[in-house]
Design an enzyme around this catalytic site. Sequence first.
Site, short mmCIF file in Angstrom:
data_model
loop_
_atom_site.label_atom_id
_atom_site.label_comp_id
_atom_site.label_asym_id
_atom_site.label_seq_id
_atom_site.Cartn_x
_atom_site.Cartn_y
_atom_site.Cartn_z
N ARG A 171 -17.35 122.13 -121.20
CA ARG A 171 -16.68 121.74 -122.55
C ARG A 171 -17.12 122.56 -123.76
O ARG A 171 -18.37 122.13 -124.31
CB ARG A 171 -16.39 120.51 -122.90
CG ARG A 171 -15.46 119.84 -123.81
CD ARG A 171 -16.05 118.48 -124.23
NE ARG A 171 -16.90 118.37 -125.12
CZ ARG A 171 -17.91 117.24 -125.28
NH1 ARG A 171 -17.48 116.32 -124.31
NH2 ARG A 171 -18.88 117.45 -126.01
N HIS A 204 -16.51 116.66 -128.14
CA HIS A 204 -15.59 116.00 -127.66
C HIS A 204 -13.97 116.16 -127.91
O HIS A 204 -13.16 116.37 -127.54
CB HIS A 204 -15.97 114.71 -127.50
CG HIS A 204 -15.09 113.79 -126.98
ND1 HIS A 204 -14.54 113.67 -125.45
CD2 HIS A 204 -14.55 112.59 -127.47
CE1 HIS A 204 -13.67 112.64 -125.34
NE2 HIS A 204 -13.48 111.98 -126.65
N TYR A 242 -26.23 115.98 -129.22
CA TYR A 242 -26.66 115.42 -127.94
C TYR A 242 -26.65 116.89 -127.03
O TYR A 242 -27.02 116.55 -125.83
CB TYR A 242 -25.74 114.52 -126.86
CG TYR A 242 -24.23 115.13 -127.18
CD1 TYR A 242 -23.58 116.12 -126.42
CD2 TYR A 242 -23.36 114.53 -128.17
CE1 TYR A 242 -22.04 116.37 -126.46
CE2 TYR A 242 -22.06 114.74 -128.45
CZ TYR A 242 -21.51 115.58 -127.71
OH TYR A 242 -20.13 116.24 -127.58
C1 LIG Z 1 -11.30 102.98 -120.12
C2 LIG Z 1 -11.76 103.86 -121.21
N1 LIG Z 1 -13.09 103.56 -121.76
C3 LIG Z 1 -13.32 104.49 -122.66
C4 LIG Z 1 -12.79 105.43 -123.46
C5 LIG Z 1 -13.02 106.13 -124.56
N2 LIG Z 1 -13.42 107.47 -124.11
C6 LIG Z 1 -12.50 108.70 -124.39
S1 LIG Z 1 -13.03 110.11 -123.77
C7 LIG Z 1 -14.33 109.41 -123.04
C8 LIG Z 1 -15.21 110.22 -122.44
C9 LIG Z 1 -14.62 110.80 -121.23
O1 LIG Z 1 -15.14 111.67 -120.32
P1 LIG Z 1 -14.82 112.55 -119.18
O2 LIG Z 1 -14.16 111.53 -118.19
O3 LIG Z 1 -15.73 113.27 -118.85
O4 LIG Z 1 -13.48 113.43 -119.78
P2 LIG Z 1 -13.68 114.82 -120.75
O5 LIG Z 1 -13.52 113.81 -122.27
O6 LIG Z 1 -14.93 115.27 -120.91
O7 LIG Z 1 -12.61 115.47 -120.48
C10 LIG Z 1 -14.49 108.15 -123.37
C11 LIG Z 1 -15.68 107.16 -123.11
C12 LIG Z 1 -11.46 105.28 -122.89
N3 LIG Z 1 -10.65 106.49 -123.43
N4 LIG Z 1 -11.09 104.73 -121.91
#
Ligand SMILES: Cc1ncc(C[n+]2csc(CCOP(=O)(O)OP(=O)(O)O)c2C)c(N)n1
Lengths: 335, 374
Positions: B271, B275, B284
């Site tokens: 990425r 975020h 981080y």
């Molecule tokens: C059930 C749930 N817990 C927490 C969140 C908050 N949240 C949104 S994105 C994220 C990180 C997700 O990381 P990843 O699965 O690696 O996907 P990326 O954002 O890197 O595409 C979090 C913790 C959420 N959307 N859903």
Amino acid sequence: MTTATDKKPATMAQALQRAMRDAMAEDPTVHVLGEDVGTLGGVFRVTDGLAKEFGEDRCTDTPLAEAGILGTAVGMAMYGLRPVVEMQFDAFAYPAFEQLISHVAKMRNRTRGAMAMPIVVRVPYGGGIGGVEHHSDSSEAYYMATPGLKVVTPATVEDAYGLLREAIADDDPVVFLEPKRLYWSKSDWSPEDPAPVEPIGRAVVRRPGSSATLLTYGPSLPVCLEAAEAAREEGWDLEVVDLRSLVPFDDETVCASVRRTGRAVVVHESAGFGGPGGEIAARVTERCFHHLEAPVLRVAGFDIPYPPPMLEKHHLPGVDRVLDAVARLQWEAEH
Amino acid sequence: MTVQELPGAAAYRPTPPPAWRPRTDPAPLLPDPEPFRVLGTGAELDRPLMLKLYAELVRGRRFNAQATALTKQGRLAVYPSSTGQEACEVAAALALEERDWLFPSYRDTLAAVARGLDPVQALTLLRGDWHTGYDPREHRIAPLCTPLATQLPHAVGLAHAARLKGDDVVALALVGDGGTSEGDFHEALNFAAVWQAPVVFLVQNNGFAISVPLAKQTAAPSLAHKAVGYGMPGRLVDGNDAPAVHQVLSEAIGRARRGGGPTLIEAVTYRMEAHTNADDATRYRGSAEVDAWREHDPIRLLEGELTARGLIDEDGIRAAAEAAETMAAALREQMNAEPALNPMDLFAEVYTAQSGQLREQAAQLRAELEAEAR
Ligand SMILES: Cc1ncc(C[n+]2csc(CCOP(=O)(O)OP(=O)(O)O)c2C)c(N)n1
Ligand SMILES: [Mg+2]
């Protein structure tokens, strides 16, 4: 399964089975899925015979994972099926909450009506069967607090059939709460000649009366009917309303009754604090204040984790507790 | 007294347990030791497909940049950019047939757009004028899903339903590396394998779940290895090698379509942006890491190889850039228009028919709006 030649009284469990059976026979998109619903016929035998009659693709023993069951049901509904999901027990439906609340309840609204969720989530609920912990929860308040869900619960054998047929035919998601301790209740109801039932969203007066209204549902209906009989000795003629549908809520029938009697007690097993009774009492008070002779009272389960089976009789609202509440409805003022 | 001394003990012979063997051979399910690559391997390249991938990558990057700019102008509430991950987004869209279904997460707006969805409809969620801006059935794109991994069981259920109906439809579900820790990831993969559902799971391992690196997420040898535990093949692919992702996805989709069951694919990517626009990635990770990944950029990799092989020239590169600019200009213009909002829509489609309760509340809001207008 009850047949025309077999005139013995049907139980609520059989009526529920028959409702699914008839719906599956009429509509090939109706699928039943859950834990042990296939070969075994469910731990309460409510899906007895369905896998045999319709095959395992229509009545499916899934892997043991409630979020997975409901989550895959969402995908099946997206593709045009009408899944009927069985949660094995009230407390074991909790792993599926995220799917229920974030997807099942919201899908129609978030897609502006493009994608409906015609899913029925059947949940055996409530106590009084001597179950050890995690087998007797009354979880209706959690579901009621989630916009987008309909929440219904039958209290009679006839209604078990009719309401479940209605729920399966409904394009909205329905949490269908089955009062465990009434599974084996009987009636002369015949599946060959199902009596017409009121649709989802209507409450029904199960016992007309004039002194006060008992507002109740599911497992507490028999308690209230018994209390109403006992109350005659005290000179009270109690009306008993079976709510049937907690969401949508039938303000009309409820308020018509309370306006007539001027007094109301809400009776349910679920914990009182934050429970359905608070909402119902508030609605009645807001709408019927000038007709009320006394505050709306609640008779509910205590605000405690569901007790162990040897103590549950102290927890469950019984006839005496209902009559005590009725006695507190400020009758003195009348005389 | 021992067992042997008990009366009748001589007749007692314990039955040996049946010989244990694995229910399926795990070896063929294992991912390759290295991520699969096409670029730089000398493999044959299908020119029309390569040019299509290239054009979509360039357009996709421009789309991400434009969407991020729109957040700064207040035109989008938030944008989780897929800059650096365009190869996965684009390959996912192009590998699917028209009749197939895509199950995107919040980061996969680009995959939906590359599949042909109108960008404004795709961005509705992130603009905030509604949740889902399109009819999922019309486009066979499920709503962009925010609760992590919860879209995965939907993909399994849909694929299962399609198979029961006899349709040769495949569902492709996208999820992030962090999402693989969720229970729904596990349940979806398990259901998919037990039901042999025609579904493909593409994990975009972009190194982070917001701030949390993969090392804090799992101790598995790789995310692709998790497949073995479910009894499905796991595949590891270089997520910045667009032809490689396209090939691995196409193979898995074909396998699913032929009744071969599900596949889990881990695409190793990065990425490049924070975020979302609201995140500060300097808290981080260091810039050295980001710079190292710049060397392995999906557009740069494909463009380099296509140029070296004479499959694209300056004109082709310019044409792709111009097409992307045209798209960005159109998007800017569309997004600069105020969306039509109707507050009364709040009460629409909560249920099939409006309940008395919602009718009362709708009347209250209507009265408030009328009072405001006076
Ligand atoms: C059930 C749930 N817990 C927490 C969140 C908050 N949240 C949104 S994105 C994220 C990180 C997700 O990381 P990843 O699965 O690696 O996907 P990326 O954002 O890197 O595409 C979090 C913790 C959420 N959307 N859903
Ligand atoms: Mg990630």
